[in-house]
Design a protein around this motif. Structure first.
Motif, PDB file in Angstrom:
ATOM      1  N   PRO A   5      -6.217  23.850  13.528  1.00  0.00           N
ATOM      2  CA  PRO A   5      -7.428  24.078  14.320  1.00  0.00           C
ATOM      3  C   PRO A   5      -8.653  24.032  13.415  1.00  0.00           C
ATOM      4  N   VAL A   6      -9.721  23.439  13.922  1.00  0.00           N
ATOM      5  CA  VAL A   6     -10.959  23.273  13.159  1.00  0.00           C
ATOM      6  C   VAL A   6     -12.114  23.816  13.987  1.00  0.00           C
ATOM      7  N   THR A   7     -13.069  24.444  13.333  1.00  0.00           N
ATOM      8  CA  THR A   7     -14.282  24.883  14.026  1.00  0.00           C
ATOM      9  C   THR A   7     -15.289  23.743  14.113  1.00  0.00           C
ATOM     10  N   GLU A   8     -15.582  23.120  12.951  1.00  0.00           N
ATOM     11  CA  GLU A   8     -16.545  22.024  12.948  1.00  0.00           C
ATOM     12  C   GLU A   8     -16.457  21.228  11.651  1.00  0.00           C
ATOM     13  N   ILE A   9     -16.921  19.975  11.726  1.00  0.00           N
ATOM     14  CA  ILE A   9     -17.062  19.105  10.566  1.00  0.00           C
ATOM     15  C   ILE A   9     -18.469  18.523  10.615  1.00  0.00           C
ATOM     16  N   PHE A  10     -19.196  18.644   9.512  1.00  0.00           N
ATOM     17  CA  PHE A  10     -20.570  18.143   9.504  1.00  0.00           C
ATOM     18  C   PHE A  10     -21.028  17.882   8.073  1.00  0.00           C
ATOM     19  N   SER A  11     -22.130  17.154   7.962  1.00  0.00           N
ATOM     20  CA  SER A  11     -22.753  16.868   6.673  1.00  0.00           C
ATOM     21  C   SER A  11     -24.007  17.714   6.544  1.00  0.00           C
ATOM     22  N   SER A  12     -24.142  18.385   5.394  1.00  0.00           N
ATOM     23  CA  SER A  12     -25.335  19.207   5.198  1.00  0.00           C
ATOM     24  C   SER A  12     -25.548  19.443   3.709  1.00  0.00           C
ATOM     25  N   ILE A  13     -26.450  20.365   3.421  1.00  0.00           N
ATOM     26  CA  ILE A  13     -26.824  20.702   2.052  1.00  0.00           C
ATOM     27  C   ILE A  13     -26.233  22.057   1.706  1.00  0.00           C
ATOM     28  N   GLN A  14     -25.566  22.133   0.565  1.00  0.00           N
ATOM     29  CA  GLN A  14     -25.025  23.414   0.129  1.00  0.00           C
ATOM     30  C   GLN A  14     -26.172  24.389  -0.100  1.00  0.00           C
ATOM     31  N   GLY A  15     -26.066  25.574   0.502  1.00  0.00           N
ATOM     32  CA  GLY A  15     -27.174  26.519   0.462  1.00  0.00           C
ATOM     33  C   GLY A  15     -26.947  27.746  -0.381  1.00  0.00           C
ATOM     34  N   GLU A  16     -25.782  27.859  -1.035  1.00  0.00           N
ATOM     35  CA  GLU A  16     -25.479  29.076  -1.787  1.00  0.00           C
ATOM     36  C   GLU A  16     -24.943  28.734  -3.173  1.00  0.00           C
ATOM     37  N   ARG A  50     -16.011  20.749  16.980  1.00  0.00           N
ATOM     38  CA  ARG A  50     -17.117  19.803  17.080  1.00  0.00           C
ATOM     39  C   ARG A  50     -17.247  19.029  15.768  1.00  0.00           C
ATOM     40  N   MET A  51     -17.553  17.747  15.900  1.00  0.00           N
ATOM     41  CA  MET A  51     -17.667  16.854  14.753  1.00  0.00           C
ATOM     42  C   MET A  51     -18.973  16.085  14.845  1.00  0.00           C
ATOM     43  N   GLU A  52     -19.718  16.074  13.752  1.00  0.00           N
ATOM     44  CA  GLU A  52     -20.986  15.358  13.730  1.00  0.00           C
ATOM     45  C   GLU A  52     -20.732  13.859  13.873  1.00  0.00           C
ATOM     46  N   THR A  53     -21.426  13.234  14.776  1.00  0.00           N
ATOM     47  CA  THR A  53     -21.176  11.816  15.056  1.00  0.00           C
ATOM     48  C   THR A  53     -21.771  10.902  13.991  1.00  0.00           C
ATOM     49  N   PHE A  60     -23.398  16.136  17.763  1.00  0.00           N
ATOM     50  CA  PHE A  60     -21.974  16.442  17.676  1.00  0.00           C
ATOM     51  C   PHE A  60     -21.222  15.946  18.912  1.00  0.00           C
ATOM     52  N   GLU A  61     -19.943  15.652  18.699  1.00  0.00           N
ATOM     53  CA  GLU A  61     -19.022  15.413  19.807  1.00  0.00           C
ATOM     54  C   GLU A  61     -17.883  16.416  19.702  1.00  0.00           C
ATOM     55  N   ARG A  62     -17.236  16.669  20.838  1.00  0.00           N
ATOM     56  CA  ARG A  62     -16.138  17.641  20.856  1.00  0.00           C
ATOM     57  C   ARG A  62     -14.802  16.933  20.809  1.00  0.00           C
ATOM     58  N   LYS A  63     -13.860  17.558  20.098  1.00  0.00           N
ATOM     59  CA  LYS A  63     -12.484  17.079  20.069  1.00  0.00           C
ATOM     60  C   LYS A  63     -11.569  18.268  20.296  1.00  0.00           C
TER      61      LYS A  63
END
Length: 243
Positions: A5-16, A50-53, A60-63
């Protein structure tokens, strides 16, 4: 076929932490074995992920969950890792899914995808199950809360982590005590005083207040008396409005 099970997959900037500012693909997994009072991350297991398209678009799209691990591998391998520093596996607590990750991570290594593990540092045996495929470990040192202390399990976890690049983060708030930081300092000293240590002022939630700037300076000075690398870094993605 194993499924995860996955919550989400996305591209972003590491903030910590010390990798603030690098671009990453984030694989967020559900569930956590702790209930930290300042946590603002959803951990519930959902029927859909949800996965970033388009990476970085915020669309995002849902799977449907759970996802077969071979399919999840193909999703992750499809990202352009020439512009992404690494794959951040985060949560929740991702080591709750260590057996599934032990199947998934080898499927990614032929693409030379660097694995960055974000963990609360309380599941050392599960860490060992995936350690061969991890490159960087971002380990929390949890200060006591709700009559729970984690010093012994943190020490074991940190010793296991020395086989990889590792740094530790301590979330501090206005009520953090010097005795708690003494325990942190002693723990790191017992393992390796050169481990990079991050003081992370809490992002205020409810009644929990961020420390004052003078407190952060004093705490950093206290830790630096024995440790060789101590930095103060807030959650910068909050400032930027990033996930």
């Amino acid at each position: 076929m194993p499924q995860l099970p996955v919550t989400e997959i996305f591209s972003s900037i590491q903030g910590e932490g010390p990798y603030v500012g690098v671009r990453q693909i984030f694989l967020r997994l559900p569930k956590c074995n702790l209930r930290c009072p300042y946590c603002d991350t959803p951990t519930a297991l959902s029927q859909y992920m949800r996965m970033e398209t388009d990476p970085g678009s915020g669309a995002f799209e849902r799977k449907k969950n759970p996802i077969p691990l071979d399919s999840l591998s193909e999703m992750l391998r499809s990202y352009d890792f020439s512009i992404h520093h690494s794959l951040s596996i985060t949560g929740g607590e991702p080591l709750l899914w260590s057996k599934d990750l032990a199947y998934l991570l080898p499927l990614l290594k032929d693409k030379n995808i660097k694995i960055y593990l974000e963990t609360n540092g309380t599941l050392p045996e599960q860490l060992l199950e995936i350690l061969p495929w991890v490159d960087i470990i971002s380990m929390d040192i949890k200060l006591p809360f709700a009559n729970q202390t984690f010093w012994n399990v943190h020490e074991t976890f940190l010793r296991h982590s020395l086989h990889k690049e590792v740094f530790v983060k301590i979330v501090v708030n206005e009520d953090t005590s010097i005795d708690q930081l003494q325990n942190v300092r002693d723990l790191i000293l017992r393992v390796d005083p050169s481990i990079q240590t991050i003081l992370q002022p809490v992002t205020p939630t409810g009644v929990i207040k961020a420390p004052k700037s003078l407190q952060l300076i004093q705490w950093q000075s206290f830790l630096l008396r024995e440790l060789s690398m101590v930095r103060v870094i807030p959650q910068t993605h909050v400032f930027m409005g990033q996930l």
